[in-house]
Design a protein around this motif. Structure first.
Motif, short mmCIF file in Angstrom:
data_model
loop_
_atom_site.label_atom_id
_atom_site.label_comp_id
_atom_site.label_asym_id
_atom_site.label_seq_id
_atom_site.Cartn_x
_atom_site.Cartn_y
_atom_site.Cartn_z
N CYS A 148 -5.44 -7.27 1.48
CA CYS A 148 -4.22 -7.99 1.12
C CYS A 148 -3.04 -7.29 1.78
O CYS A 148 -3.04 -6.06 1.90
CB CYS A 148 -4.07 -7.97 -0.41
SG CYS A 148 -2.66 -8.86 -1.05
N GLY A 149 -2.05 -8.04 2.22
CA GLY A 149 -0.88 -7.41 2.83
C GLY A 149 -0.18 -8.39 3.75
O GLY A 149 -0.04 -9.57 3.44
N ALA A 150 0.21 -7.89 4.94
CA ALA A 150 0.92 -8.73 5.89
C ALA A 150 0.07 -9.92 6.30
O ALA A 150 0.58 -11.04 6.46
CB ALA A 150 1.30 -7.89 7.11
N SER A 151 -1.22 -9.70 6.47
CA SER A 151 -2.11 -10.80 6.88
C SER A 151 -2.10 -11.92 5.84
O SER A 151 -2.10 -13.10 6.18
CB SER A 151 -3.53 -10.28 7.10
OG SER A 151 -3.96 -9.53 5.97
N SER B 102 -13.20 -5.48 -6.74
CA SER B 102 -13.93 -5.00 -5.58
C SER B 102 -14.68 -6.17 -4.93
O SER B 102 -15.29 -6.99 -5.62
CB SER B 102 -14.91 -3.89 -5.99
OG SER B 102 -15.39 -3.24 -4.84
N SER B 103 -14.59 -6.26 -3.61
CA SER B 103 -15.05 -7.47 -2.92
C SER B 103 -16.52 -7.83 -3.17
O SER B 103 -16.82 -9.01 -3.34
CB SER B 103 -14.77 -7.36 -1.42
OG SER B 103 -15.34 -6.21 -0.87
N LEU C 265 -8.28 -4.70 -3.86
CA LEU C 265 -8.63 -3.76 -4.92
C LEU C 265 -7.54 -3.61 -6.00
O LEU C 265 -7.82 -3.73 -7.19
CB LEU C 265 -8.97 -2.41 -4.31
CG LEU C 265 -9.97 -1.55 -5.06
CD1 LEU C 265 -11.21 -2.32 -5.45
CD2 LEU C 265 -10.34 -0.33 -4.25
N GLU D 290 -1.03 -5.05 -5.44
CA GLU D 290 -0.92 -5.56 -4.06
C GLU D 290 -0.59 -7.05 -4.07
O GLU D 290 0.26 -7.53 -3.32
CB GLU D 290 -2.22 -5.34 -3.29
CG GLU D 290 -2.57 -3.89 -3.08
CD GLU D 290 -3.90 -3.74 -2.35
OE1 GLU D 290 -4.15 -4.45 -1.37
OE2 GLU D 290 -4.70 -2.90 -2.77
N ASP E 125 -11.11 -7.26 6.19
CA ASP E 125 -10.21 -6.11 6.31
C ASP E 125 -10.02 -5.48 4.93
O ASP E 125 -8.92 -5.09 4.55
CB ASP E 125 -8.86 -6.57 6.89
CG ASP E 125 -7.98 -5.39 7.28
OD1 ASP E 125 -8.50 -4.27 7.46
OD2 ASP E 125 -6.75 -5.59 7.40
N GLY E 126 -11.13 -5.38 4.19
CA GLY E 126 -11.07 -4.75 2.87
C GLY E 126 -11.41 -3.28 2.99
O GLY E 126 -10.88 -2.58 3.86
N CYS E 127 -12.33 -2.80 2.14
CA CYS E 127 -12.77 -1.42 2.25
C CYS E 127 -13.49 -1.24 3.59
O CYS E 127 -14.34 -2.05 3.95
CB CYS E 127 -13.70 -1.08 1.08
SG CYS E 127 -14.31 0.60 1.16
N HIS F 186 0.85 -1.20 0.00
CA HIS F 186 0.00 0.00 0.00
C HIS F 186 0.88 1.25 0.00
O HIS F 186 1.27 1.73 1.07
CB HIS F 186 -0.92 -0.01 1.23
CG HIS F 186 -1.60 -1.32 1.45
ND1 HIS F 186 -1.50 -2.03 2.63
CD2 HIS F 186 -2.38 -2.06 0.63
CE1 HIS F 186 -2.18 -3.15 2.52
NE2 HIS F 186 -2.73 -3.20 1.32
N TRP G 149 -0.63 -1.06 5.22
CA TRP G 149 -1.58 -0.78 6.29
C TRP G 149 -1.86 -2.09 7.00
O TRP G 149 -2.94 -2.66 6.90
CB TRP G 149 -2.89 -0.22 5.74
CG TRP G 149 -2.77 1.12 5.07
CD1 TRP G 149 -2.95 1.39 3.75
CD2 TRP G 149 -2.50 2.39 5.69
NE1 TRP G 149 -2.78 2.73 3.50
CE2 TRP G 149 -2.51 3.37 4.68
CE3 TRP G 149 -2.24 2.78 7.00
CZ2 TRP G 149 -2.28 4.72 4.94
CZ3 TRP G 149 -2.00 4.12 7.26
CH2 TRP G 149 -2.02 5.07 6.24
N SER G 150 -0.90 -2.56 7.71
CA SER G 150 -1.00 -3.91 8.29
C SER G 150 -1.98 -3.99 9.45
O SER G 150 -2.15 -3.04 10.21
CB SER G 150 0.39 -4.32 8.78
OG SER G 150 0.31 -5.46 9.58
N ALA G 151 -2.56 -5.17 9.61
CA ALA G 151 -3.29 -5.47 10.85
C ALA G 151 -2.29 -5.43 12.00
O ALA G 151 -1.07 -5.55 11.78
CB ALA G 151 -3.92 -6.86 10.74
C1 LIG Z 1 -5.91 -2.13 5.65
S1 LIG Z 1 -5.56 -2.80 4.09
C2 LIG Z 1 -5.45 -4.51 4.44
C3 LIG Z 1 -4.27 -4.81 5.27
C4 LIG Z 1 -3.94 -6.28 5.40
N1 LIG Z 1 -5.02 -7.01 6.00
C5 LIG Z 1 -2.69 -6.44 6.22
O1 LIG Z 1 -2.74 -6.98 7.33
O2 LIG Z 1 -1.64 -5.99 5.75
C6 LIG Z 1 -7.08 -2.62 3.27
C7 LIG Z 1 -7.24 -3.45 2.04
O3 LIG Z 1 -8.56 -3.26 1.55
C8 LIG Z 1 -8.53 -3.43 0.18
N2 LIG Z 1 -9.74 -2.84 -0.40
C9 LIG Z 1 -10.13 -1.55 -0.42
N3 LIG Z 1 -11.32 -1.42 -1.07
C10 LIG Z 1 -11.66 -2.67 -1.46
C11 LIG Z 1 -12.75 -3.21 -2.16
N4 LIG Z 1 -13.75 -2.45 -2.58
N5 LIG Z 1 -12.76 -4.55 -2.41
C12 LIG Z 1 -11.76 -5.34 -1.97
N6 LIG Z 1 -10.71 -4.88 -1.27
C13 LIG Z 1 -10.66 -3.57 -1.03
C14 LIG Z 1 -7.26 -2.78 -0.27
O4 LIG Z 1 -6.91 -3.29 -1.53
C15 LIG Z 1 -6.33 -3.16 0.88
O5 LIG Z 1 -5.65 -4.33 0.57
#
Ligand SMILES: C[S@@+](CC[C@H](N)C(=O)[O-])C[C@H]1O[C@@H](n2cnc3c(N)ncnc32)[C@H](O)[C@@H]1O
Length: 260
Positions: free
Chosen positions: A60-63, A107-108, A79, A83, A126-128, A28, A36-38
């Motif tokens: 998506c990310g550290a988790s 988008s989810s 998104l 990522e 932990d998406g949008c 991110h 933006w990790s959990a």
């Molecule tokens: C806070 S970050 C996730 C951090 C991750 N869980 C970690 O621990 O590193 C938020 C995530 O939401 C996703 N996101 C934002 N809007 C989205 C949508 N409409 N559909 C799916 N994912 C979405 C972003 O792509 C991003 O990966």
């Protein structure tokens, strides 16, 4: 080097966490540390519970790395396509086998509705974070959670995830396992499906909602009085009146020729 913005509380000592802290997956670009990790305790919870399970997360990310590292059959829905590339590359660079990882960009609400609704053991939301995305993620994916399976709601300090958290906390079909302040986890404790109507949701969301509900009573009474007055003046209830109103064509294009 910037460190991943996760809590510095004691952790399990698994070298994976040290790796993530030392070299955060920069999924991110807008995040100060690149992701933006959990929080670390949330990642540890995933690490402790997801081993060999079937798991699904929005975001998506550290988790995603933690799910993958414990060999969960894991699907991540996020998104931005890059990522997934960043996370896959991080895994390769750090010896994490991605054979069981499925990365789905999009988008989810659209993606979750399109993939097969196979059972899962853990759902990580932990998406949008904007309302109603956490609710939509839950609506589309929570029915897939097996009995005794787990739903984790991240960022419950924010209004969208918070309302989902509060609702689940009061729902007897979901047992609160942990409320960690920034995230919470629930166990599916009973049979349920999405056919529930409001009347069977006997739990209030929280005490404040009860107060808000009472505060709206004058407005509801005014609406009731208004409706009653209208019905009296017209001599018929509004829904009866509607059946006597000739139907108007939607537009000049859809107007049918006058049969009379
Ligand atoms: C806070 S970050 C996730 C951090 C991750 N869980 C970690 O621990 O590193 C938020 C995530 O939401 C996703 N996101 C934002 N809007 C989205 C949508 N409409 N559909 C799916 N994912 C979405 C972003 O792509 C991003 O990966």
């Amino acid at each position: 080097m910037a460190t991943v913005e996760i809590s510095s509380r004691a952790h399990s000592g698994d070298p994976l966490f040290a790796d993530i802290r030392r070299d955060p997956p920069k999924a991110h670009p807008s995040a100060p540390a690149g992701v933006w990790s959990a929080t670390l305790d949330c990642l540890e919870f995933i690490h402790a519970h997801a081993g060999g399970k079937v798991t699904l997360e929005t975001g998506c990310g550290a988790s995603t790395i933690v799910f993958t590292a414990v060999a969960a059959a894991h699907t991540s829905v996020f998104l931005g396509p890059t990522e997934g590339e960043v996370v896959a590359r991080w895994c390769t660079d750090h010896g994490v086998d991605t054979a069981t990882l499925t990365l789905l960009a999009g988008s989810s609400p659209e993606v979750l509705a399109a993939i097969p609704p196979d059972p899962i053991d853990i759902l990580f939301i932990d998406g949008c974070h904007a309302h109603p995305f956490p609710q939509l993620d839950w609506y589309l994916a929570a029915p897939r959670v097996r009995a005794d399976g787990i739903v984790i709601v991240d960022d419950i300090q924010l209004p969208g995830p918070a309302s989902l958290h509060r609702f689940l906390r009061r729902d007897p079909r979901w047992e609160l396992l942990i409320d960690a302040g920034y995230w919470s986890a629930f166990r599916r404790a009973a049979e349920w499906d999405l056919s529930t109507e409001w009347a069977s949701q006997t739990h209030s969301v929280d005490g404040l909602d009860r107060v808000r509900h009472l505060a709206r009573a004058p407005r509801r009474l005014a609406a009731m009085a208004r409706n009653a007055r209208n019905a009296q003046r017209l001599g018929v209830a509004p829904w009866q009146r509607a059946s006597h109103t000739p139907r108007q064509p939607l537009s000049s294009h859809s107007a049918e020729p006058d049969a009379g």
